[in-house]
Scaffold this motif. Structure first.
Motif, PDB file in Angstrom:
ATOM      1  N   LEU A 137      76.490  34.022   7.113  1.00  0.00           N
ATOM      2  CA  LEU A 137      77.076  34.832   6.046  1.00  0.00           C
ATOM      3  C   LEU A 137      76.857  36.321   6.298  1.00  0.00           C
ATOM      4  N   ALA A 138      75.705  36.672   6.865  1.00  0.00           N
ATOM      5  CA  ALA A 138      75.401  38.080   7.128  1.00  0.00           C
ATOM      6  C   ALA A 138      76.392  38.701   8.107  1.00  0.00           C
ATOM      7  N   LEU A 139      76.918  37.898   9.040  1.00  0.00           N
ATOM      8  CA  LEU A 139      77.892  38.418  10.007  1.00  0.00           C
ATOM      9  C   LEU A 139      79.210  38.800   9.347  1.00  0.00           C
ATOM     10  N   LEU A 140      79.478  38.256   8.163  1.00  0.00           N
ATOM     11  CA  LEU A 140      80.754  38.510   7.504  1.00  0.00           C
ATOM     12  C   LEU A 140      80.769  39.809   6.714  1.00  0.00           C
ATOM     13  N   TYR A 141      79.606  40.343   6.414  1.00  0.00           N
ATOM     14  CA  TYR A 141      79.555  41.546   5.594  1.00  0.00           C
ATOM     15  C   TYR A 141      80.058  42.761   6.370  1.00  0.00           C
ATOM     16  N   GLY A 142      80.532  43.756   5.610  1.00  0.00           N
ATOM     17  CA  GLY A 142      81.021  44.982   6.228  1.00  0.00           C
ATOM     18  C   GLY A 142      80.018  45.566   7.200  1.00  0.00           C
ATOM     19  N   PRO A 143      80.489  46.060   8.360  1.00  0.00           N
ATOM     20  CA  PRO A 143      79.569  46.467   9.423  1.00  0.00           C
ATOM     21  C   PRO A 143      78.954  47.854   9.244  1.00  0.00           C
ATOM     22  N   HIS A 144      79.176  48.522   8.124  1.00  0.00           N
ATOM     23  CA  HIS A 144      78.647  49.872   7.944  1.00  0.00           C
ATOM     24  C   HIS A 144      78.316  50.090   6.474  1.00  0.00           C
ATOM     25  N   MET A 145      77.415  51.050   6.191  1.00  0.00           N
ATOM     26  CA  MET A 145      77.032  51.350   4.821  1.00  0.00           C
ATOM     27  C   MET A 145      78.184  51.932   4.010  1.00  0.00           C
ATOM     28  N   LEU A 146      79.224  52.393   4.679  1.00  0.00           N
ATOM     29  CA  LEU A 146      80.401  52.890   3.970  1.00  0.00           C
ATOM     30  C   LEU A 146      81.258  51.753   3.432  1.00  0.00           C
ATOM     31  N   ALA A 147      80.961  50.521   3.822  1.00  0.00           N
ATOM     32  CA  ALA A 147      81.780  49.375   3.430  1.00  0.00           C
ATOM     33  C   ALA A 147      81.364  48.851   2.065  1.00  0.00           C
ATOM     34  N   ALA A 148      82.372  48.483   1.282  1.00  0.00           N
ATOM     35  CA  ALA A 148      82.175  47.674   0.083  1.00  0.00           C
ATOM     36  C   ALA A 148      82.690  46.288   0.429  1.00  0.00           C
ATOM     37  N   THR A 149      81.833  45.279   0.345  1.00  0.00           N
ATOM     38  CA  THR A 149      82.186  43.931   0.789  1.00  0.00           C
ATOM     39  C   THR A 149      82.540  43.063  -0.411  1.00  0.00           C
ATOM     40  N   LEU A 150      83.722  42.461  -0.350  1.00  0.00           N
ATOM     41  CA  LEU A 150      84.197  41.584  -1.415  1.00  0.00           C
ATOM     42  C   LEU A 150      84.496  40.210  -0.829  1.00  0.00           C
ATOM     43  N   LEU A 151      83.846  39.168  -1.361  1.00  0.00           N
ATOM     44  CA  LEU A 151      84.032  37.811  -0.889  1.00  0.00           C
ATOM     45  C   LEU A 151      84.714  36.974  -1.979  1.00  0.00           C
ATOM     46  N   THR A 152      85.557  36.034  -1.568  1.00  0.00           N
ATOM     47  CA  THR A 152      86.090  35.045  -2.502  1.00  0.00           C
ATOM     48  C   THR A 152      85.756  33.660  -1.956  1.00  0.00           C
ATOM     49  N   THR A 153      85.392  32.754  -2.847  1.00  0.00           N
ATOM     50  CA  THR A 153      84.972  31.427  -2.420  1.00  0.00           C
ATOM     51  C   THR A 153      85.040  30.459  -3.594  1.00  0.00           C
ATOM     52  N   ARG A 154      85.218  29.173  -3.265  1.00  0.00           N
ATOM     53  CA  ARG A 154      85.110  28.141  -4.291  1.00  0.00           C
ATOM     54  C   ARG A 154      83.654  27.812  -4.596  1.00  0.00           C
ATOM     55  N   SER A 155      82.789  28.052  -3.630  1.00  0.00           N
ATOM     56  CA  SER A 155      81.401  27.606  -3.733  1.00  0.00           C
ATOM     57  C   SER A 155      80.596  28.469  -4.691  1.00  0.00           C
ATOM     58  N   ARG A 156      79.788  27.815  -5.512  1.00  0.00           N
ATOM     59  CA  ARG A 156      78.872  28.533  -6.391  1.00  0.00           C
ATOM     60  C   ARG A 156      77.472  28.622  -5.779  1.00  0.00           C
TER      61      ARG A 156
END
Length: 704
Positions: free
Chosen positions: A307-326
């Motif tokens: 999951l960590a690999l999916l996050y934005g690669p820089h502090m300027l990034a805002a990361t938004l995820l969508t998922t069915r999983s809770r």
């Protein structure tokens, strides 16, 4: 910067819902009387129409936005867009509230979004010319202190959107204003001291069941708030049905990241995913522009490292995820997306054609209840309602032979019609045909829908059906519910509660499309027996409690009250009726008319035994009246007519012909089936009345 960008053409841009137009007239008159230049859009823009160029230009050249923030205001898409524009203009200046003034005609501010604006300058509703004049004076004083207009949104007219082309958005998107602002606040919490909620910001995750609108909400947020991300929007589609979801997701992500890297001139032929993300971080960091990093459709089961690999690669990034999983939500602020609320769901349902009569309005409201605020289902039915009779369409929704939700077609921006997976299949992550723990839990939840079901009854049911030890049954229930939580199919009513429920369309899909109907029936019968016994147990304990000596007349347990006995009797009869053919329809060409007669006749025994159990207390109960209507007005006339008629026909059956074939050759078979179908509505009404006495919604769901 040209003159129009330096100088304001309008002092006040009035933003309002068309339903509040009568309040705008005295307001605009008072503002103009104070010498203010006021822009009011008087055109009748449809709720789902796009924002006109005139409105965009007027906003850019206005010093402030004055929002008539009624309860209808946040439900209008144009109003949302105008408010967002002014909010972001103030945000660029350091205070998102600076360019917005609010008139709130409601008693509370609960409907005002975002949270920052609930503490902004509010004025009550306009009541008379005097109040309008006083308000105009205050607005004039405030606007005089502002310099320059709101200005155009920063960044290019077409912001960067990689790796796929920028979408145009859905014309039919409605509601979800609070959710969009929730996301914006969550992604900017690290630089939004005005918000007191906890959280580090920069990451949010939208969670919810299939088809609830997660991807569309993320897309609308990205389009509406694009000016907050001048560095671009990077959208990665990670939806997958592969069995090895984790590996497939990372491979898919890697391919799309390589496309983004190529767009920036980065060599991708020999790089690993971590190395490629490091190169991208350098390039994006050098641009020094905030950007949005969207991971759409993350499957359940990813490890923390994956999951960590999916996050934005820089502090300027805002990361938004969508998922069915809770299961995700520890490292990103969660937003659990539920069904559309009633007003928004109704707007979507009638978006293609508005009801023309009161009767059509009532049918539309009934369809709302049937669909449970599910956006995809509402959108599909809305398209069909544009050219089909609503009452007929509702009958198809409940038909056992035709599923009105099987066809799922949507026109693309190019005008082509694209057929997507049938909605029932989309609601269920896999086919319901095997005896897995998750499938068995779904089958049991479908039986009791719309009520929630605790783990205990499910464990007892599996023990009874499969002969499992309590520990084994508990393990299977825990495994099943955990899998369904990961798929977004079930949700506990409240945090920490171990009673689970499912959406009405999921229950409908399970009941209609379960391929192992034998397993479904076994679980249904066992679960109903477990639930009935759980109701009876307190009554039996009370009856069998030993009495004390005469010196101590106090009983160890109080005797059952007439109300308690009535509830148990009503529940037993409710169960009996709901399982019979009278309530459960007999499809054409299926089943046996003789078995239907036998099934209905058995209700007599249940009703008679119930009245005996109620005893002398029956005179104070509603139950005898219900039983009399059931037996004397419905069952007795039907059985006395058709039992002898069918017997006469059965006596003529040749030895070489089966009873079913002979029955279907009967010239009165269709007539009897029609009479049987006519019983369904009154029997269902009595079943519902019995449910009111028993206090259980269980059999209402079974009757569906």
């Amino acid at each position: 910067m040209d003159r129009q960008q330096r100088e304001a053409e309008w002092d006040v841009f009035v933003s309002y819902s068309r339903s509040d137009a009568d309040l705008v007239v005295p307001l605009a008159r008072a503002l103009r009387h104070r010498g203010l230049r006021v822009f009011v859009d008087d055109t009748a823009v449809e709720d789902f129409a796009g924002i006109t160029t005139t409105i965009s230009h007027a906003l850019a050249r206005s010093k402030a936005l004055l929002a008539l923030y009624s309860e209808e205001y946040p439900r209008r898409r144009a109003c949302q867009w105008e408010l967002t524009y002014a909010f972001q203009a103030g945000q660029r200046e350091g205070d998102p509230r600076r360019r917005i003034l609010i008139i709130n005609p409601e008693r509370t501010a609960d409907h005002v979004h975002p949270l920052e604006l609930r503490d902004a300058r509010h004025w009550p509703g306009i009541r008379g010319e005097g109040a309008a004049g006083l308000l105009a004076a205050r607005v004039s004083s405030y606007v005089d202190e502002l310099t320059g207009p709101l200005g155009c949104a920063p960044g290019p007219a077409q912001p960067t959107w990689l790796p796929a082309p920028m979408p145009s958005g859905s014309r039919w998107f409605t509601g979800r204003l609070a959710e969009q602002w929730h996301l914006h606040t969550a992604l900017h919490r690290h630089r939004a001291p005005l918000v007191s909620q906890a959280g580090q910001g920069r990451a949010a995750v939208v969670r919810g069941m299939p088809g609830i609108g997660k991807s569309l909400l993320a897309q609308e947020y990205a389009l509406q708030f694009a000016s907050s991300f001048p560095g671009g929007v990077y959208w990665f589609d990670l939806h997958t049905t592969a069995p090895d979801a984790a590996d497939h997701t990372l491979d898919c992500y890697f391919r799309q990241v390589r496309t983004v890297a190529s767009a920036f001139g980065i060599r991708t032929d020999t790089e690993s995913l971590p190395a490629l993300l490091s190169h991208l971080a350098l390039v994006l960091g050098e641009r020094n522009l905030p950007f949005l990093w969207v991971l759409d459709g993350i499957p359940d089961g990813l490890s923390h490292e994956q999951l960590a690999l999916l996050y934005g690669p820089h502090m300027l990034a805002a990361t938004l995820l969508t998922t069915r999983s809770r299961h995700y939500g520890r490292s990103a602020e969660p937003l659990d997306l539920g069904p559309l609320p009633g007003p928004d769901a109704y707007d979507l349902l009638i978006s293609r054609r508005r009801p023309t009569s009161r009767k059509e309005q009532e049918v539309a409201m009934d369809i709302l209840d049937d669909l449970g605020g599910h956006p995809v289902a509402l959108d599909l039915v809305a398209e069909r309602m544009a050219h089909e009779n609503a009452a007929r369409l509702r009958r198809l929704l409940h038909s056992n032979s035709t599923d009105a939700l099987l066809r799922w077609e949507r026109a693309t921006s190019s005008g082509r019609s694209v057929t997507r997976p049938p909605l029932p299949s989309a609601l269920l992550p896999r086919s319901i045909k095997t005896r897995t723990p998750a499938n068995d839990v779904l089958r049991m939840l479908a039986v009791v829908h719309p009520t929630a079901l605790g783990e205990g009854p499910m464990e007892q049911t599996l023990s009874r059906v499969d002969g499992l030890r309590p520990a084994e049954a508990a393990h299977r229930v825990a495994e099943g519910t955990d899998n369904l939580i990961g798929e977004g199919t079930v949700r506990p009513p409240s945090p920490g509660d171990h009673a689970w429920s499912i959406h009405p369309l999921v229950a409908r899909a399970v009941r209609r499309h379960d391929e192992d109907i034998t397993r479904q029936e076994d679980l249904r019968q066992a679960l109903l027996s477990v639930l009935v016994e759980s109701w009876k147990a307190p009554m039996l304990e009370a009856r069998s409690a030993p009495t004390t000596s005469q010196e101590s007349p106090v009983r160890s347990q109080p005797p059952p009250s007439s109300h308690d006995v009535e509830r148990v009797v009503a529940f037993d009869l409710q169960v009996e009726l709901a399982l019979r053919v009278g309530v459960q329809p007999l499809a054409d060409g299926q089943g046996s008319l003789r078995e239907a007669l036998t099934s209905l006749h058995s209700v007599f025994t249940t009703a008679r035994d119930g009245l005996h159990r109620l005893g002398p207390q029956a005179s104070a109960s509603r139950l005898p009246q219900l039983v009399a209507g059931l037996v004397n007005d419905l069952l007795r006339p039907f059985l006395s007519t058709w039992h002898p008629a069918l017997e006469v026909h059965e006596a003529t059956r040749p030895v070489t012909m089966s009873s079913i074939e002979h029955e279907r050759n009967w010239e009165r078979a269709a007539e009897m089936r029609g009479a049987l179908a006519a019983l369904r509505e009154p029997l269902t009404d009595i079943t519902v009345s019995l449910g009111e006495l028993s206090g259980a919604d269980l059999l209402t769901a079974v009757a569906e």
